[in-house]
Design a protein around this motif. Sequence first.
Motif, PDB file in Angstrom:
ATOM      1  N   ILE A 223       8.269   3.098  10.272  1.00 16.78           N
ATOM      2  CA  ILE A 223       7.675   3.537   9.013  1.00 16.78           C
ATOM      3  C   ILE A 223       6.180   3.765   9.188  1.00 16.78           C
ATOM      4  N   ALA A 224       5.681   4.849   8.605  1.00 17.47           N
ATOM      5  CA  ALA A 224       4.231   5.056   8.548  1.00 17.47           C
ATOM      6  C   ALA A 224       3.620   3.912   7.743  1.00 17.47           C
ATOM      7  N   ALA A 225       2.528   3.353   8.252  1.00 17.06           N
ATOM      8  CA  ALA A 225       1.980   2.152   7.615  1.00 17.06           C
ATOM      9  C   ALA A 225       0.492   2.032   7.883  1.00 17.06           C
ATOM     10  N   ASN A 226      -0.157   1.211   7.065  1.00 18.46           N
ATOM     11  CA  ASN A 226      -1.569   0.870   7.244  1.00 18.46           C
ATOM     12  C   ASN A 226      -1.777  -0.580   6.863  1.00 18.46           C
ATOM     13  N   GLY A 227      -2.891  -1.124   7.313  1.00 22.69           N
ATOM     14  CA  GLY A 227      -3.333  -2.423   6.845  1.00 22.69           C
ATOM     15  C   GLY A 227      -4.322  -2.238   5.714  1.00 22.69           C
ATOM     16  N   ASP A 228      -4.200  -3.059   4.690  1.00 22.90           N
ATOM     17  CA  ASP A 228      -5.134  -3.008   3.568  1.00 22.90           C
ATOM     18  C   ASP A 228      -5.443  -4.439   3.154  1.00 22.90           C
ATOM     19  N   GLY A 229      -6.548  -4.977   3.666  1.00 25.70           N
ATOM     20  CA  GLY A 229      -6.814  -6.391   3.454  1.00 25.70           C
ATOM     21  C   GLY A 229      -5.756  -7.214   4.152  1.00 25.70           C
TER      22      GLY A 229
ATOM     23  N   ASP B 251      -3.985  -6.935  10.294  1.00 28.55           N
ATOM     24  CA  ASP B 251      -5.138  -6.576  11.116  1.00 28.55           C
ATOM     25  C   ASP B 251      -4.758  -5.645  12.265  1.00 28.55           C
ATOM     26  N   PHE B 252      -3.482  -5.659  12.658  1.00 30.63           N
ATOM     27  CA  PHE B 252      -3.051  -4.907  13.834  1.00 30.63           C
ATOM     28  C   PHE B 252      -2.571  -3.497  13.488  1.00 30.63           C
ATOM     29  N   LEU B 253      -2.907  -3.038  12.266  1.00 28.14           N
ATOM     30  CA  LEU B 253      -2.597  -1.676  11.850  1.00 28.14           C
ATOM     31  C   LEU B 253      -3.889  -0.966  11.462  1.00 28.14           C
ATOM     32  N   ARG B 254      -3.901   0.350  11.649  1.00 29.76           N
ATOM     33  CA  ARG B 254      -5.065   1.134  11.264  1.00 29.76           C
ATOM     34  C   ARG B 254      -5.329   0.923   9.770  1.00 29.76           C
ATOM     35  N   PRO B 255      -6.593   0.671   9.368  1.00 31.74           N
ATOM     36  CA  PRO B 255      -6.871   0.380   7.955  1.00 31.74           C
ATOM     37  C   PRO B 255      -6.591   1.572   7.043  1.00 31.74           C
ATOM     38  N   LEU B 256      -6.155   1.259   5.826  1.00 29.59           N
ATOM     39  CA  LEU B 256      -5.851   2.298   4.846  1.00 29.59           C
ATOM     40  C   LEU B 256      -7.067   3.175   4.579  1.00 29.59           C
ATOM     41  N   SER B 257      -8.255   2.581   4.634  1.00 34.39           N
ATOM     42  CA  SER B 257      -9.483   3.325   4.351  1.00 34.39           C
ATOM     43  C   SER B 257      -9.767   4.412   5.386  1.00 34.39           C
ATOM     44  N   SER B 258      -9.081   4.357   6.543  1.00 32.94           N
ATOM     45  CA  SER B 258      -9.297   5.367   7.578  1.00 32.94           C
ATOM     46  C   SER B 258      -8.719   6.719   7.186  1.00 32.94           C
ATOM     47  N   GLY B 259      -7.760   6.713   6.249  1.00 30.50           N
ATOM     48  CA  GLY B 259      -7.120   7.952   5.840  1.00 30.50           C
ATOM     49  C   GLY B 259      -6.088   8.463   6.822  1.00 30.50           C
ATOM     50  N   GLU B 260      -5.811   7.689   7.864  1.00 31.23           N
ATOM     51  CA  GLU B 260      -4.835   8.092   8.889  1.00 31.23           C
ATOM     52  C   GLU B 260      -3.772   7.017   9.028  1.00 31.23           C
TER      53      GLU B 260
ATOM     54  N   GLY C 120      12.437  -9.257  11.377  1.00 33.74           N
ATOM     55  CA  GLY C 120      11.004  -9.311  11.595  1.00 33.74           C
ATOM     56  C   GLY C 120      10.351  -7.952  11.664  1.00 33.74           C
ATOM     57  N   LEU C 121       9.159  -7.941  12.250  1.00 29.37           N
ATOM     58  CA  LEU C 121       8.336  -6.748  12.365  1.00 29.37           C
ATOM     59  C   LEU C 121       8.150  -6.382  13.836  1.00 29.37           C
ATOM     60  N   MET C 122       7.784  -5.121  14.073  1.00 29.75           N
ATOM     61  CA  MET C 122       7.389  -4.675  15.402  1.00 29.75           C
ATOM     62  C   MET C 122       6.043  -3.971  15.283  1.00 29.75           C
ATOM     63  N   LEU C 123       5.069  -4.463  16.035  1.00 35.78           N
ATOM     64  CA  LEU C 123       3.715  -3.913  16.019  1.00 35.78           C
ATOM     65  C   LEU C 123       3.339  -3.467  17.423  1.00 35.78           C
ATOM     66  N   ALA C 124       2.664  -2.327  17.520  1.00 34.34           N
ATOM     67  CA  ALA C 124       2.399  -1.731  18.836  1.00 34.34           C
ATOM     68  C   ALA C 124       0.967  -1.880  19.313  1.00 34.34           C
ATOM     69  N   HIS C 125       0.077  -2.397  18.476  1.00 40.85           N
ATOM     70  CA  HIS C 125      -1.341  -2.482  18.856  1.00 40.85           C
ATOM     71  C   HIS C 125      -1.482  -3.236  20.186  1.00 40.85           C
ATOM     72  N   PRO C 126      -2.253  -2.687  21.130  1.00 42.74           N
ATOM     73  CA  PRO C 126      -2.397  -3.337  22.444  1.00 42.74           C
ATOM     74  C   PRO C 126      -2.938  -4.758  22.372  1.00 42.74           C
ATOM     75  N   GLU C 127      -3.714  -5.077  21.322  1.00 45.78           N
ATOM     76  CA  GLU C 127      -4.293  -6.413  21.208  1.00 45.78           C
ATOM     77  C   GLU C 127      -3.513  -7.306  20.243  1.00 45.78           C
ATOM     78  N   ALA C 128      -2.384  -6.822  19.743  1.00 45.61           N
ATOM     79  CA  ALA C 128      -1.575  -7.634  18.831  1.00 45.61           C
ATOM     80  C   ALA C 128      -1.071  -8.870  19.566  1.00 45.61           C
ATOM     81  N   ARG C 129      -1.114 -10.005  18.892  1.00 41.44           N
ATOM     82  CA  ARG C 129      -0.648 -11.245  19.506  1.00 41.44           C
ATOM     83  C   ARG C 129      -0.119 -12.189  18.433  1.00 41.44           C
ATOM     84  N   TYR C 130       0.641 -13.163  18.881  1.00 42.27           N
ATOM     85  CA  TYR C 130       1.204 -14.162  17.973  1.00 42.27           C
ATOM     86  C   TYR C 130       0.160 -15.221  17.649  1.00 42.27           C
ATOM     87  N   PHE C 131       0.298 -15.812  16.489  1.00 44.36           N
ATOM     88  CA  PHE C 131      -0.596 -16.885  16.071  1.00 44.36           C
ATOM     89  C   PHE C 131       0.125 -17.708  15.014  1.00 44.36           C
ATOM     90  N   SER C 132      -0.385 -18.881  14.758  1.00 42.18           N
ATOM     91  CA  SER C 132       0.187 -19.747  13.729  1.00 42.18           C
ATOM     92  C   SER C 132      -0.693 -19.692  12.493  1.00 42.18           C
TER      93      SER C 132
END
Length: 283
Positions: free
Chosen positions: A74-80, A113-122, A241-253
């Motif tokens: 799905i096309a997606a963005n991060g927003d906050g 955080d691991f998605l392009r921000p909504l404010s980018s317009g892309e 769950g989710l699948m994220l492709a960002h090269p710096e994406a990582r797991y955290f608690s």
Amino acid sequence: MQAEERRFSLDEIVPYINWVYFDHAWQMGGVANHADTLQGTQRWTAYEALHRDAQNMLSELAGHYSTHARFMLIAANGDGDDIVLHLDDRTERLPMLRQQHVTPGQPCLCMADFLRPLSSGEADRIGIFAVTADEGIELFHHEDPYQALLAQTLADRLAEATAERLHEQIRRHDWGYAPNETLTMEQLHHEDFQGIRPAVGYPSLPDLSLNFLLDDLLDMGQIGIRLTENAMMRPHASVSGLMLAHPEARYFSIGKVGEDQIQDYSRRRGLPMETVRRFLSNI
């Protein structure tokens, strides 16, 4: 935009089983790493017998049972702290939680955080998924307590292995952001690939009620997954769950959340605070 569905034979999925977690479930963790010193001992004999029984059961199951998956890209963005999903006819938000306790000097992370921000317009892209093993596997030899427990632990491992196989297919072909990926099974189990696959209920996504939102999109019932009123999946051998492709994406608690985040999350989810507290009781 509709979810895609896949069916996998056990012959395809068994090689993807991570036996380390199977061993931990049977309190045999680390035995394989100390084979040289443990061979000939009672513990090694028990380990060999367990794995022999597991392989025999998998041979019995093969050809009779399968595993299944549904997923969407799905096309997606991060927003906050929200993940914004751009569907064909509407926009949906997946509210996320932000990490609370980190090493000094490190950021408090959120999956958004691991998605392009909504404010980018892309628009960026995200995957959502649910996988399960045939319910009959969990009930295999249910009249014998040992065999029943063995069947349950194998079903759990088959579901996780299906998520591993599905993610590999998506990275290389469906999403295609890693078309030239060639990893050994050991490398796959060590997650030596680009991106992450956080599962609902795990430390990065501790709110099980996220399953209700994913079910609205994936229609998990199409592969036999039912949700309880507490958002637990049945059969037990299921993963979402989710699948994220960002090269710096990582797991955290996420860590323990405070009253301020409960209030904010309640507002963003559109749920009463007491309901949110119930679903976040583990954190």
